[in-house]
Design a protein around this motif. Sequence first.
Motif, short mmCIF file in Angstrom:
data_model
loop_
_atom_site.label_atom_id
_atom_site.label_comp_id
_atom_site.label_asym_id
_atom_site.label_seq_id
_atom_site.Cartn_x
_atom_site.Cartn_y
_atom_site.Cartn_z
N HIS A 266 5.10 31.37 -23.05
CA HIS A 266 4.79 32.67 -22.47
C HIS A 266 5.99 33.47 -21.97
O HIS A 266 5.82 34.57 -21.48
CB HIS A 266 3.78 32.47 -21.32
N ARG A 267 7.17 32.95 -22.09
CA ARG A 267 8.33 33.73 -21.65
C ARG A 267 8.61 34.84 -22.66
O ARG A 267 8.49 34.64 -23.87
CB ARG A 267 9.55 32.85 -21.48
N VAL A 268 8.93 35.98 -22.20
CA VAL A 268 9.28 37.14 -23.01
C VAL A 268 8.85 36.97 -24.45
O VAL A 268 9.63 37.00 -25.39
CB VAL A 268 10.82 37.41 -22.95
N SER A 269 7.57 36.74 -24.61
CA SER A 269 7.02 36.43 -25.92
C SER A 269 6.74 37.71 -26.70
O SER A 269 6.35 38.73 -26.14
CB SER A 269 5.73 35.63 -25.74
N GLN A 270 6.90 37.63 -28.01
CA GLN A 270 6.54 38.75 -28.84
C GLN A 270 5.02 38.82 -29.01
O GLN A 270 4.49 39.81 -29.50
CB GLN A 270 7.21 38.64 -30.19
N PHE A 271 4.31 37.78 -28.60
CA PHE A 271 2.85 37.76 -28.72
C PHE A 271 2.25 38.00 -27.34
O PHE A 271 2.24 37.10 -26.51
CB PHE A 271 2.37 36.39 -29.24
N LYS A 272 1.78 39.16 -27.08
CA LYS A 272 1.14 39.47 -25.79
C LYS A 272 -0.36 39.56 -26.01
O LYS A 272 -0.82 40.06 -27.00
CB LYS A 272 1.66 40.79 -25.21
N VAL A 273 -1.08 39.04 -25.03
CA VAL A 273 -2.54 39.08 -25.10
C VAL A 273 -3.04 40.43 -24.62
O VAL A 273 -2.56 41.01 -23.71
CB VAL A 273 -3.15 37.95 -24.23
N TYR B 279 -0.18 22.86 -30.85
CA TYR B 279 -0.10 23.67 -29.63
C TYR B 279 0.15 25.14 -29.97
O TYR B 279 -0.61 26.02 -29.56
CB TYR B 279 0.98 23.14 -28.70
N PHE B 280 1.20 25.42 -30.72
CA PHE B 280 1.55 26.81 -31.01
C PHE B 280 0.54 27.48 -31.93
O PHE B 280 0.17 28.64 -31.70
CB PHE B 280 2.96 26.92 -31.57
N LEU B 281 0.06 26.78 -32.95
CA LEU B 281 -0.95 27.38 -33.82
C LEU B 281 -2.27 27.57 -33.07
O LEU B 281 -2.93 28.60 -33.21
CB LEU B 281 -1.17 26.50 -35.07
N GLY B 282 -2.65 26.57 -32.28
CA GLY B 282 -3.89 26.68 -31.51
C GLY B 282 -3.85 27.82 -30.51
O GLY B 282 -4.81 28.60 -30.40
N MET B 283 -2.74 27.94 -29.78
CA MET B 283 -2.63 29.03 -28.81
C MET B 283 -2.64 30.38 -29.52
O MET B 283 -3.25 31.34 -29.05
CB MET B 283 -1.36 28.89 -27.96
N SER B 284 -2.00 30.46 -30.66
CA SER B 284 -1.99 31.71 -31.42
C SER B 284 -3.41 32.10 -31.80
O SER B 284 -3.81 33.26 -31.63
CB SER B 284 -1.12 31.54 -32.66
N LEU B 285 -4.18 31.15 -32.30
CA LEU B 285 -5.56 31.45 -32.70
C LEU B 285 -6.44 31.81 -31.50
O LEU B 285 -7.22 32.75 -31.56
CB LEU B 285 -6.16 30.26 -33.47
N ILE B 286 -6.30 31.06 -30.41
CA ILE B 286 -7.10 31.33 -29.22
C ILE B 286 -6.77 32.72 -28.64
O ILE B 286 -7.64 33.41 -28.12
CB ILE B 286 -6.89 30.23 -28.15
N GLU B 287 -5.51 33.14 -28.77
CA GLU B 287 -5.10 34.45 -28.28
C GLU B 287 -5.46 35.57 -29.23
O GLU B 287 -5.22 36.74 -28.94
CB GLU B 287 -3.58 34.46 -28.03
N GLY B 288 -6.02 35.23 -30.40
CA GLY B 288 -6.44 36.26 -31.35
C GLY B 288 -5.39 36.64 -32.37
O GLY B 288 -5.52 37.66 -33.05
N HIS B 289 -4.35 35.82 -32.51
CA HIS B 289 -3.32 36.08 -33.50
C HIS B 289 -3.62 35.28 -34.77
O HIS B 289 -4.53 34.46 -34.80
CB HIS B 289 -1.94 35.70 -32.95
N THR B 290 -2.83 35.51 -35.78
CA THR B 290 -3.03 34.81 -37.05
C THR B 290 -2.30 33.48 -37.06
O THR B 290 -1.41 33.23 -36.23
CB THR B 290 -2.51 35.67 -38.22
N VAL B 291 -2.66 32.66 -38.02
CA VAL B 291 -1.98 31.38 -38.19
C VAL B 291 -0.51 31.61 -38.54
O VAL B 291 0.37 30.89 -38.05
CB VAL B 291 -2.68 30.53 -39.29
N SER B 292 -0.24 32.61 -39.36
CA SER B 292 1.16 32.87 -39.74
C SER B 292 2.00 33.30 -38.53
O SER B 292 3.17 32.95 -38.44
CB SER B 292 1.24 33.91 -40.86
N GLU B 293 1.40 34.05 -37.60
CA GLU B 293 2.13 34.42 -36.38
C GLU B 293 2.39 33.17 -35.53
O GLU B 293 3.48 33.01 -34.96
CB GLU B 293 1.34 35.44 -35.57
N GLY B 294 1.40 32.29 -35.45
CA GLY B 294 1.59 31.04 -34.72
C GLY B 294 2.64 30.16 -35.37
O GLY B 294 3.45 29.53 -34.69
#
Length: 192
Positions: free
Chosen positions: A185-192, A115-130
């Motif tokens: 999605h709460r106060v996340s450091q990863f914003k789309v 879930y977290f790695l997949g969402m990170s990739l779909i949002e355009g982030h790296t695997v390490s960020e996920g």
Amino acid sequence: MLPQVGKEFLVRIRSSCRPLFEGRYLLPTNILTGGVTLGLADILEQTRETHKEPDAVREWSRTGRMFVLGCAISPLIHYWYTWLDRFYVGKTLTIVGKKIMADQLIGTPVTGMCYFLGMSLIEGHTVSEGWEEYTNKFGEYYKMDWCVWPLAQMINFFFLSPKFRVLYINFVSLGWDTYFSYIKHRVSQFKV
């Protein structure tokens, strides 16, 4: 009592839906219900967010990403339950307990990671960020998981036919996935 017309209508619906839970249609049914459930859960979470903060704007692209991820993770869940039913055969308390423990100790961490790695990739982030987000939020969601899923899985493994396992899980997941959307999605450091 239902009138005769109502009974006939319900029988027709039941017979027309039956093929969706058998044979070659079971996997596509599980994939679609997984995507719809995760997307609907995000709609519920965003409704809560917009109610709490009226200035918040509903992000349909976020809901779309959740739907896509739900469809992507569903085959894993489908085959996981297929494997559990083949490896642990029966409905005794011991067998059901083993299935629940396997699900909690293996299935839950793997599904959360996907879930977290997949969402990170779909949002355009790296695997390490996920991965970083997964490790930061794992403890919180894993504790909550122990409060919800053992009882839900006991019902699942004791009373349901294997062909309805993923559908039941998706139904229970509506609440769980709303929580997942919240924690993601709460106060996340990863914003789309």
